[in-house]
Design a protein around this motif. Structure first.
Motif, PDB file in Angstrom:
ATOM      1  N   GLN A  45       0.896  -1.161  -0.188  1.00  0.00           N
ATOM      2  CA  GLN A  45       0.003  -0.033   0.017  1.00  0.00           C
ATOM      3  C   GLN A  45       0.808   1.092   0.081  1.00  0.00           C
ATOM      4  O   GLN A  45       1.909   1.213   0.537  1.00  0.00           O
ATOM      5  N   LYS A  46       0.254   2.302  -0.712  1.00  0.00           N
ATOM      6  CA  LYS A  46       1.296   3.458  -0.705  1.00  0.00           C
ATOM      7  C   LYS A  46       0.248   4.269   0.489  1.00  0.00           C
ATOM      8  O   LYS A  46      -0.932   4.191   0.188  1.00  0.00           O
ATOM      9  N   PHE A  47       0.991   5.380   1.255  1.00  0.00           N
ATOM     10  CA  PHE A  47       0.272   5.984   2.006  1.00  0.00           C
ATOM     11  C   PHE A  47       0.515   7.441   1.966  1.00  0.00           C
ATOM     12  O   PHE A  47       1.982   7.843   1.451  1.00  0.00           O
ATOM     13  N   ASP A  48      -0.287   8.367   2.120  1.00  0.00           N
ATOM     14  CA  ASP A  48      -0.199   9.759   2.082  1.00  0.00           C
ATOM     15  C   ASP A  48       0.846  10.514   3.183  1.00  0.00           C
ATOM     16  O   ASP A  48       1.280  11.668   3.058  1.00  0.00           O
ATOM     17  N   SER A  49       0.577   9.816   4.393  1.00  0.00           N
ATOM     18  CA  SER A  49       1.345  10.064   5.519  1.00  0.00           C
ATOM     19  C   SER A  49       1.515   9.017   6.454  1.00  0.00           C
ATOM     20  O   SER A  49       0.942   8.066   6.317  1.00  0.00           O
ATOM     21  N   TYR A  50       2.272   9.315   7.572  1.00  0.00           N
ATOM     22  CA  TYR A  50       2.454   8.213   8.489  1.00  0.00           C
ATOM     23  C   TYR A  50       1.336   8.045   9.176  1.00  0.00           C
ATOM     24  O   TYR A  50       0.887   6.876   9.839  1.00  0.00           O
ATOM     25  N   PHE A  51       0.466   9.027   9.434  1.00  0.00           N
ATOM     26  CA  PHE A  51      -0.867   8.840  10.286  1.00  0.00           C
ATOM     27  C   PHE A  51      -1.755   7.856   9.378  1.00  0.00           C
ATOM     28  O   PHE A  51      -2.605   7.315  10.023  1.00  0.00           O
ATOM     29  N   ASP A  52      -1.628   8.057   8.085  1.00  0.00           N
ATOM     30  CA  ASP A  52      -2.600   7.113   7.336  1.00  0.00           C
ATOM     31  C   ASP A  52      -1.923   5.796   7.539  1.00  0.00           C
ATOM     32  O   ASP A  52      -2.826   4.732   7.675  1.00  0.00           O
ATOM     33  N   LEU A  53      -0.912   5.737   7.454  1.00  0.00           N
ATOM     34  CA  LEU A  53      -0.160   4.276   7.772  1.00  0.00           C
ATOM     35  C   LEU A  53      -0.494   3.522   9.106  1.00  0.00           C
ATOM     36  O   LEU A  53      -1.036   2.493   9.111  1.00  0.00           O
ATOM     37  N   ALA A  55      -3.297   4.456  10.859  1.00  0.00           N
ATOM     38  CA  ALA A  55      -4.677   4.428  10.789  1.00  0.00           C
ATOM     39  C   ALA A  55      -4.893   2.882  10.172  1.00  0.00           C
ATOM     40  O   ALA A  55      -5.939   2.160  10.510  1.00  0.00           O
ATOM     41  N   SER A  56      -4.035   2.554   9.065  1.00  0.00           N
ATOM     42  CA  SER A  56      -4.325   1.346   8.284  1.00  0.00           C
ATOM     43  C   SER A  56      -3.847   0.028   9.246  1.00  0.00           C
ATOM     44  O   SER A  56      -4.788  -0.729   9.315  1.00  0.00           O
ATOM     45  N   CYS A 167      -2.392   3.412  18.670  1.00  0.00           N
ATOM     46  CA  CYS A 167      -2.134   4.479  17.399  1.00  0.00           C
ATOM     47  C   CYS A 167      -1.928   5.748  18.103  1.00  0.00           C
ATOM     48  O   CYS A 167      -1.253   6.447  17.261  1.00  0.00           O
TER      49      CYS A 167
END
Length: 180
Positions: A45-53, A55-56, A167
């Protein structure tokens, strides 16, 4: 904090397994069960930010908590149990050491009470450790929260709170570990 710095988020999928493991270890806690669960997501997966990572990973943990499978629950408990006990003197992760430093400044009476609460918590919720985002809160407030969570006695809610705390901790760490 440690010398470790997070690489730019856009390169995460191209990193080696060891490098992706280091990211998970720094954001969460070193834990083979978490690596097994999440390493592939960091690769595919590509993430836009570490926060997105983060959250995943949180979604993966929540899916484990909501699964009817006992093995999924046991897997989640291994991950939640990877956090050091609150107030523990010997802590392996540099991030946890820094985060818990303020908790080790109280007197011996408070330290004893915290050890007793940790033991009671772990007896109430076998396989889990109390996980909370400390974020500058003082030991008495944290011990109050621990007491209320023990008294509540709801393991499903406890797992959900543990996931949220993990998280939140990871998000705070990511802000501190990103390259300037």
């Amino acid at each position: 904090m440690s010398e470790f710095q997070l690489p730019p988020i856009e390169v995460v999928p191209t990193l080696s397994t060891i490098e992706r493991s280091s990211i998970l270890d720094a954001l969460f806690e070193p834990c083979q069960a978490l690596r097994t669960l999440s390493l592939d997501v960091l690769h595919t997966q590509k993430f836009d930010s570490y926060f997105d990572l983060i959250a995943s990973v949180g979604v993966q943990l929540t899916e484990l908590s909501e699964s009817p499978s006992t093995s999924d629950t046991e897997w989640l408990d291994q991950i939640l149990g990877a956090h050091p006990r609150l107030g523990e003197k010997k802590v392996d992760s540099a991030q946890s050491k820094a985060e818990q430093a303020q908790l080790n400044t109280g007197g011996e009476e408070e330290a004893t009470k915290l050890r007793e609460l940790n033991a009671e918590y772990e007896k109430t919720f076998p396989g889990l450790k109390y996980v909370v985002f400390v974020d500058g809160r003082q030991r008495p407030l944290i011990m109050e929260d621990m007491r209320s969570r023990i008294d509540r006695g709801d393991i499903k809610l406890e797992r959900a709170e543990g996931i949220k705390a993990m998280c939140d901790i990871a998000a705070d760490r990511s802000a501190k570990l990103q390259q300037p």
